[in-house]
Design a protein around this motif. Structure first.
Motif, PDB file in Angstrom:
ATOM      1  N   SER A 145       0.821  -1.213   0.000  1.00  0.00           N
ATOM      2  CA  SER A 145       0.000   0.000   0.000  1.00  0.00           C
ATOM      3  C   SER A 145       0.851   1.257   0.000  1.00  0.00           C
ATOM      4  O   SER A 145       0.325   2.362  -0.167  1.00  0.00           O
ATOM      5  CB  SER A 145      -0.937   0.013   1.215  1.00  0.00           C
ATOM      6  OG  SER A 145      -0.248   0.330   2.405  1.00  0.00           O
ATOM      7  N   TYR A 146       2.164   1.128   0.235  1.00  0.00           N
ATOM      8  CA  TYR A 146       3.074   2.246   0.038  1.00  0.00           C
ATOM      9  C   TYR A 146       3.458   2.362  -1.438  1.00  0.00           C
ATOM     10  O   TYR A 146       3.441   3.451  -2.014  1.00  0.00           O
ATOM     11  CB  TYR A 146       4.364   2.060   0.854  1.00  0.00           C
ATOM     12  CG  TYR A 146       4.205   2.076   2.347  1.00  0.00           C
ATOM     13  CD1 TYR A 146       3.388   3.011   2.976  1.00  0.00           C
ATOM     14  CD2 TYR A 146       4.876   1.164   3.146  1.00  0.00           C
ATOM     15  CE1 TYR A 146       3.239   3.022   4.350  1.00  0.00           C
ATOM     16  CE2 TYR A 146       4.742   1.168   4.517  1.00  0.00           C
ATOM     17  CZ  TYR A 146       3.919   2.098   5.124  1.00  0.00           C
ATOM     18  OH  TYR A 146       3.780   2.108   6.481  1.00  0.00           O
ATOM     19  N   SER A 153       0.342   8.278  -7.308  1.00  0.00           N
ATOM     20  CA  SER A 153       0.445   9.689  -6.945  1.00  0.00           C
ATOM     21  C   SER A 153       1.507  10.402  -7.774  1.00  0.00           C
ATOM     22  O   SER A 153       1.323  11.550  -8.194  1.00  0.00           O
ATOM     23  CB  SER A 153       0.765   9.822  -5.452  1.00  0.00           C
ATOM     24  OG  SER A 153      -0.289   9.311  -4.658  1.00  0.00           O
ATOM     25  N   LEU A 154       2.634   9.732  -7.998  1.00  0.00           N
ATOM     26  CA  LEU A 154       3.674  10.324  -8.839  1.00  0.00           C
ATOM     27  C   LEU A 154       3.178  10.508 -10.267  1.00  0.00           C
ATOM     28  O   LEU A 154       3.518  11.495 -10.931  1.00  0.00           O
ATOM     29  CB  LEU A 154       4.921   9.445  -8.817  1.00  0.00           C
ATOM     30  CG  LEU A 154       5.678   9.386  -7.488  1.00  0.00           C
ATOM     31  CD1 LEU A 154       6.820   8.383  -7.569  1.00  0.00           C
ATOM     32  CD2 LEU A 154       6.209  10.759  -7.101  1.00  0.00           C
ATOM     33  N   THR A 269      -4.379   8.695   5.443  1.00  0.00           N
ATOM     34  CA  THR A 269      -4.041   8.337   4.063  1.00  0.00           C
ATOM     35  C   THR A 269      -5.207   7.614   3.394  1.00  0.00           C
ATOM     36  O   THR A 269      -5.522   7.874   2.219  1.00  0.00           O
ATOM     37  CB  THR A 269      -2.789   7.448   4.040  1.00  0.00           C
ATOM     38  OG1 THR A 269      -1.732   8.088   4.751  1.00  0.00           O
ATOM     39  CG2 THR A 269      -2.344   7.183   2.615  1.00  0.00           C
ATOM     40  N   TRP A 270      -5.843   6.712   4.119  1.00  0.00           N
ATOM     41  CA  TRP A 270      -6.998   5.983   3.580  1.00  0.00           C
ATOM     42  C   TRP A 270      -8.112   6.961   3.202  1.00  0.00           C
ATOM     43  O   TRP A 270      -8.736   6.820   2.136  1.00  0.00           O
ATOM     44  CB  TRP A 270      -7.491   4.979   4.613  1.00  0.00           C
ATOM     45  CG  TRP A 270      -8.565   4.058   4.128  1.00  0.00           C
ATOM     46  CD1 TRP A 270      -8.404   2.845   3.529  1.00  0.00           C
ATOM     47  CD2 TRP A 270      -9.981   4.281   4.202  1.00  0.00           C
ATOM     48  NE1 TRP A 270      -9.616   2.294   3.217  1.00  0.00           N
ATOM     49  CE2 TRP A 270     -10.616   3.150   3.621  1.00  0.00           C
ATOM     50  CE3 TRP A 270     -10.770   5.307   4.701  1.00  0.00           C
ATOM     51  CZ2 TRP A 270     -11.991   3.039   3.530  1.00  0.00           C
ATOM     52  CZ3 TRP A 270     -12.149   5.203   4.599  1.00  0.00           C
ATOM     53  CH2 TRP A 270     -12.741   4.080   4.022  1.00  0.00           C
ATOM     54  N   LEU A 271      -8.373   7.952   4.049  1.00  0.00           N
ATOM     55  CA  LEU A 271      -9.430   8.935   3.770  1.00  0.00           C
ATOM     56  C   LEU A 271      -9.089   9.788   2.546  1.00  0.00           C
ATOM     57  O   LEU A 271      -9.967  10.084   1.725  1.00  0.00           O
ATOM     58  CB  LEU A 271      -9.645   9.832   4.994  1.00  0.00           C
ATOM     59  CG  LEU A 271     -10.266   9.151   6.226  1.00  0.00           C
ATOM     60  CD1 LEU A 271     -10.279  10.112   7.415  1.00  0.00           C
ATOM     61  CD2 LEU A 271     -11.682   8.672   5.914  1.00  0.00           C
ATOM     62  N   SER A 298       0.714  11.321  -1.837  1.00  0.00           N
ATOM     63  CA  SER A 298       2.121  10.926  -1.903  1.00  0.00           C
ATOM     64  C   SER A 298       2.896  11.473  -0.721  1.00  0.00           C
ATOM     65  O   SER A 298       3.802  10.814  -0.194  1.00  0.00           O
ATOM     66  CB  SER A 298       2.736  11.422  -3.217  1.00  0.00           C
ATOM     67  OG  SER A 298       2.830  12.838  -3.224  1.00  0.00           O
ATOM     68  N   PHE A 299       2.562  12.676  -0.273  1.00  0.00           N
ATOM     69  CA  PHE A 299       3.208  13.254   0.904  1.00  0.00           C
ATOM     70  C   PHE A 299       2.853  12.465   2.164  1.00  0.00           C
ATOM     71  O   PHE A 299       3.713  12.203   3.012  1.00  0.00           O
ATOM     72  CB  PHE A 299       2.775  14.718   1.046  1.00  0.00           C
ATOM     73  CG  PHE A 299       3.274  15.399   2.283  1.00  0.00           C
ATOM     74  CD1 PHE A 299       4.617  15.725   2.418  1.00  0.00           C
ATOM     75  CD2 PHE A 299       2.395  15.720   3.310  1.00  0.00           C
ATOM     76  CE1 PHE A 299       5.082  16.356   3.567  1.00  0.00           C
ATOM     77  CE2 PHE A 299       2.846  16.350   4.452  1.00  0.00           C
ATOM     78  CZ  PHE A 299       4.194  16.668   4.579  1.00  0.00           C
TER      79      PHE A 299
END
Length: 323
Positions: A145-146, A153-154, A269-271, A298-299
């Motif tokens: 998930s990372y 995101s990139l 992050t999930w939200l 991404s941040f």
């Protein structure tokens, strides 16, 4: 001892290969030459195999999935990037996605092998709370998930840069104006060779700009679609990781949720990614809104992976900096 030597050899070969593939993506064009595209794919395959051998040797040596510290988790994350690269190239002749995935694999690998001290790179025994069958499910899902949302995101960031780049629009406008201007001059009395030469040059400039903008639109669509697909996959991994982590937490600590910094940032992050998927499905924010949300994601992924761990606080601190 022989395991350690082979591990180091595999780690060094995979890093050099990842560096070469990243350099090939950023120095040479992504769509030519075709021979270079093949070398990139083969190079990343070599890096993936070497990292896989590294993980297997560490697994044999420690008798558990090699995710007990920050070094092993970073290597697993680099392996995930490599796997994602190889998987996206299957049946896909377009090589532009590698320009996003390859640097992620290389930088993560460099952080693990060069950014961490030697003592943190040694294999360690699991703490009692980690000696559970939930280790493989929870930690592997969280690390995946990372990797996948970060790639998405990139891609969204790249999409935003290209989408808001005014260079193509200016060149198109300038070419159109030049074409109109040349036609106007011709109508005022330019004749013969000068008239034909000016019109030919204007037409070439106009159609070149049009072709450039068409390629840019195609790339924007590809980046947008790829970001949506990878973030959707990563969102699934994150959901499974959070749920399995809650069950494991109840088994180890007696509660499903304790608002630990790691848990809190995972929920945030999930939200964020849930908002991204909602806006993409409903199409309520156009294209720019979801891309901005994905950029924020991404941040948050970086904070969740490194910021919380390096801060040295929370229930998830053990096994990362505490050996």
């Amino acid at each position: 001892m022989i395991y350690i030597d082979i591990e180091r050899i595999c780690a060094h070969i995979s890093f050099l290969t990842l560096f070469s593939v990243t350099l090939a993506h950023w120095v040479a064009p992504t769509d030519r030459p075709h021979k270079l595209n093949g070398l990139r794919g083969k190079g990343m395959t070599v890096a993936f195999i070497c990292t896989t051998v590294f993980m297997l040797l560490r697994w044999i040596q420690t008798k558990h999935l090699p995710l007990s510290n920050l070094y092993e988790s970073s290597m697993f994350l680099s392996w995930s990037f490599s796997l994602f690269y190889v998987a996206t190239r299957v049946g896909n002749s377009n090589d532009w996605s590698g320009a996003v995935v390859a640097p992620g694999a290389m930088l993560t690998h460099a952080f693990a092998t060069s950014g961490l001290p030697e003592d943190m790179q040694q294999s360690t025994q699991l703490v009692p709370a980690s000696q559970s069958h939930w280790l493989m499910m929870h930690v592997s899902m969280m690390l995946l998930s990372y990797a996948t949302p970060l790639c998405g995101s990139l891609s969204a960031i790249s999409f935003s840069i290209i989408y808001f780049d005014r260079g193509g629009r200016i060149s198109n406008s300038e070419s159109s104006n030049r074409f109109s201007y040349d036609g106007g001059v011709a109508s005022m009395g330019m004749t013969g060779a000068n008239h034909n030469k000016e019109n030919t040059n204007a037409e070439k400039a106009f159609f070149y700009s049009l072709s450039l903008n068409l390629r840019k639109c195609k790339l924007i669509n590809q980046l947008d679609q790829w970001a949506y697909r990878t973030i959707s996959l990563g969102f699934s991994f994150l959901t499974i990781g959070i749920l399995s982590g809650a069950v494991w937490a109840n088994e180890a600590w007696g509660s499903y949720w304790s608002w630990d910094p790691k848990e809190t940032w995972a929920l945030v992050t999930w939200l964020i990614y849930a908002i991204y998927l909602h806006t993409k499905i409903t199409k309520s924010w156009g294209r720019e809104g979801p891309a901005a949300v994905a950029s924020t994601g991404s941040f948050l992924v970086r904070i969740r992976f490194l910021g919380v761990n390096l801060s040295g606080i929370g229930l998830h601190n053990y096994g990362w900096l505490t050996q």
